[in-house]
Scaffold this motif. Structure first.
Motif, PDB file in Angstrom:
ATOM      1  N   UNK A   1       0.920  -1.096  -0.216  1.00  0.00           N
ATOM      2  CA  UNK A   1       0.199   0.049   0.031  1.00  0.00           C
ATOM      3  C   UNK A   1       0.823   1.173   0.045  1.00  0.00           C
ATOM      4  N   UNK A   2       2.189   1.131   0.357  1.00  0.00           N
ATOM      5  CA  UNK A   2       3.023   2.292   0.445  1.00  0.00           C
ATOM      6  C   UNK A   2       2.653   3.071   1.357  1.00  0.00           C
ATOM      7  N   UNK A   3       2.303   2.591   2.414  1.00  0.00           N
ATOM      8  CA  UNK A   3       2.013   3.205   3.707  1.00  0.00           C
ATOM      9  C   UNK A   3       2.997   2.966   4.917  1.00  0.00           C
ATOM     10  N   UNK A   4       3.102   3.962   5.696  1.00  0.00           N
ATOM     11  CA  UNK A   4       4.246   3.876   6.784  1.00  0.00           C
ATOM     12  C   UNK A   4       3.504   4.986   7.748  1.00  0.00           C
ATOM     13  N   UNK A   5       4.382   4.827   9.058  1.00  0.00           N
ATOM     14  CA  UNK A   5       4.039   5.760  10.109  1.00  0.00           C
ATOM     15  C   UNK A   5       4.443   7.338   9.689  1.00  0.00           C
ATOM     16  N   UNK A   6       5.181   7.384   8.538  1.00  0.00           N
ATOM     17  CA  UNK A   6       5.503   8.758   8.018  1.00  0.00           C
ATOM     18  C   UNK A   6       4.333   9.255   6.899  1.00  0.00           C
ATOM     19  N   UNK A   7       3.361   8.515   6.812  1.00  0.00           N
ATOM     20  CA  UNK A   7       2.268   8.758   5.723  1.00  0.00           C
ATOM     21  C   UNK A   7       1.463   9.817   6.389  1.00  0.00           C
ATOM     22  N   UNK A   8       1.146  10.872   5.644  1.00  0.00           N
ATOM     23  CA  UNK A   8       0.336  11.940   6.092  1.00  0.00           C
ATOM     24  C   UNK A   8      -1.239  11.502   6.038  1.00  0.00           C
ATOM     25  N   UNK A   9      -1.851  11.300   7.080  1.00  0.00           N
ATOM     26  CA  UNK A   9      -3.058  10.449   7.145  1.00  0.00           C
ATOM     27  C   UNK A   9      -4.155  11.127   6.193  1.00  0.00           C
ATOM     28  N   UNK A  10      -4.431  12.426   6.489  1.00  0.00           N
ATOM     29  CA  UNK A  10      -5.695  12.942   6.025  1.00  0.00           C
ATOM     30  C   UNK A  10      -5.284  13.478   4.436  1.00  0.00           C
ATOM     31  N   UNK A  11      -4.102  13.535   3.992  1.00  0.00           N
ATOM     32  CA  UNK A  11      -3.385  13.981   2.963  1.00  0.00           C
ATOM     33  C   UNK A  11      -3.349  12.835   1.790  1.00  0.00           C
ATOM     34  N   UNK A  12      -3.540  11.529   2.248  1.00  0.00           N
ATOM     35  CA  UNK A  12      -3.406  10.166   1.520  1.00  0.00           C
ATOM     36  C   UNK A  12      -4.653   9.985   1.248  1.00  0.00           C
ATOM     37  N   UNK A  13      -5.418  10.013   0.203  1.00  0.00           N
ATOM     38  CA  UNK A  13      -6.746   9.345   0.005  1.00  0.00           C
ATOM     39  C   UNK A  13      -6.756   8.110   0.152  1.00  0.00           C
TER      40      UNK A  13
END
Length: 351
Positions: A60-72
């Motif tokens: 999913x290319x997601x980590x704890x660095x992912x901007x939560x509400x800026x990644x749809x």
């Protein structure tokens, strides 16, 4: 030279408020974006079986660095749905937590062809194993030597059994085709020494061997229940769809001839003589209400004298049931079992 006599009108209070609001909004977005508050604090996976949690996050290319509400969420879901082993996915975002709800396709084995590894699904779909799914095959049996036709038939039998069971009421369901069924199998190979050209051998993770005609393989779903009746190690069993049973056989008795034979376990001469001896013994009267309170050695002896044994096929095993005592016995070995409602399993009666 003509002078421009137009004067610039001063900005109204309303316009100033609007401009300040826009600037404040943009500044808030920038501050939020570069702050840790915008990042996901917790990642969680539900429903994944073949993939590890970390493999899901990587796909999913997601980590704890992912901007939560800026990644749809729709973009995250699309990346996961592009994977052929994932049937559906939904994303939930709450209080700094991103939860992945995963529904994977049902794999029934894996095989190697032309140097490439493929997972076979219950829908007879062959999915090539990529580097990001090496953990997937750890839960699946290795299908060694099966032809494409045999793999297709293998999938078809389980697909039909699964669809049939899904139509039954939950309370009536004994046969359940799910991921746990295939995790118990280590390897599946053609049994070419058999009387049946289309017979296969399944080597179980626990070391037992199960033999079956291709059309009967779905009975392996009852393997765990059959373990109650096994004694010793490296037992051999045969599946029988028509009788809805799993029979235990002597491993040396698996036929190597081409002549069609029924390999349902038969009592040897010694067992037949023992059974006849028990039948000829003088019948004694036992109060069925007292059996539960007897010690095991007395309990088995008392059950030897019970006369109302009748065939019971409700568990798909070679069992007989005594209505007067509520106990079961193996039709061939004459071993006795009680049923424990709390654990949903049989409890052996030891002599």
């Amino acid at each position: 030279m003509v002078k421009d006599n137009k004067k610039h009108k001063p900005m109204t209070f309303k316009k100033m408020c609007t401009l300040c609001g826009v600037l404040f909004f943009m500044a808030s977005i920038l501050i939020y974006y570069f702050s840790d508050d915008s990042k996901a604090r917790v990642l969680a996976c539900e429903g994944n079986y073949y993939y590890t949690d970390q493999e899901i996050y990587s796909l999913a290319d997601v980590s704890l660095e992912t901007r939560m509400w800026l990644t749809p969420s729709i973009l995250i879901e699309k990346k996961l749905k592009d994977n052929p082993m994932i049937e559906s996915v939904s994303i939930k975002k709450t209080n700094g937590k991103i939860t992945f709800e995963i529904h994977e396709k049902l794999g029934i084995g894996y095989y190697i062809e032309n140097g490439k590894t493929y997972i076979l699904t219950i829908d007879n779909e062959s999915i090539q194993v990529e580097d990001n799914c090496q953990s997937c095959i750890e839960h699946l049996p290795y299908m060694s030597g099966l032809s494409a036709k045999q793999r297709k038939q293998f999938a078809s039998v389980f697909k039909e059994a699964k669809e049939s069971e899904e139509k039954k009421a939950e309370s009536d369901r004994v046969l359940r085709i799910d991921k746990a069924v295939f995790e118990k199998i280590s390897e599946i190979t053609p049994f070419q020494k058999s009387f049946d050209d289309n017979m296969i051998k399944m080597v179980m993770v626990d070391g037992n061997s199960v033999y079956s005609e291709m059309n009967d393989v779905a009975m392996i779903a009852r393997y765990q229940l059959a373990l109650t009746f096994l004694q010793g190690k490296s037992a051999c069993l045969v599946l029988y769809k028509d009788e809805q049973t799993i029979g235990k056989v002597n491993c040396d008795d698996i036929t190597t001839t081409k002549e069609r034979q029924t390999v349902i376990e038969e009592l040897d001469q010694e067992e037949e003589e023992e059974k006849k001896k028990k039948d000829d013994e003088e019948e004694e009267d036992y109060d069925p209400d007292d059996i539960d309170s007897m010690p095991d050695d007395k309990k088995a002896a008392a059950l030897d004298k019970v006369q109302d044994w009748e065939p019971d096929y409700s568990f798909g095993l070679d069992l007989e049931y005594s209505p007067s005592t509520g106990y079961y016995r193996n039709s061939y070995t004459y071993e006795y079992y009680g049923w424990d409602d709390a654990t949903g399993s049989f409890v052996p009666v030891y002599r």
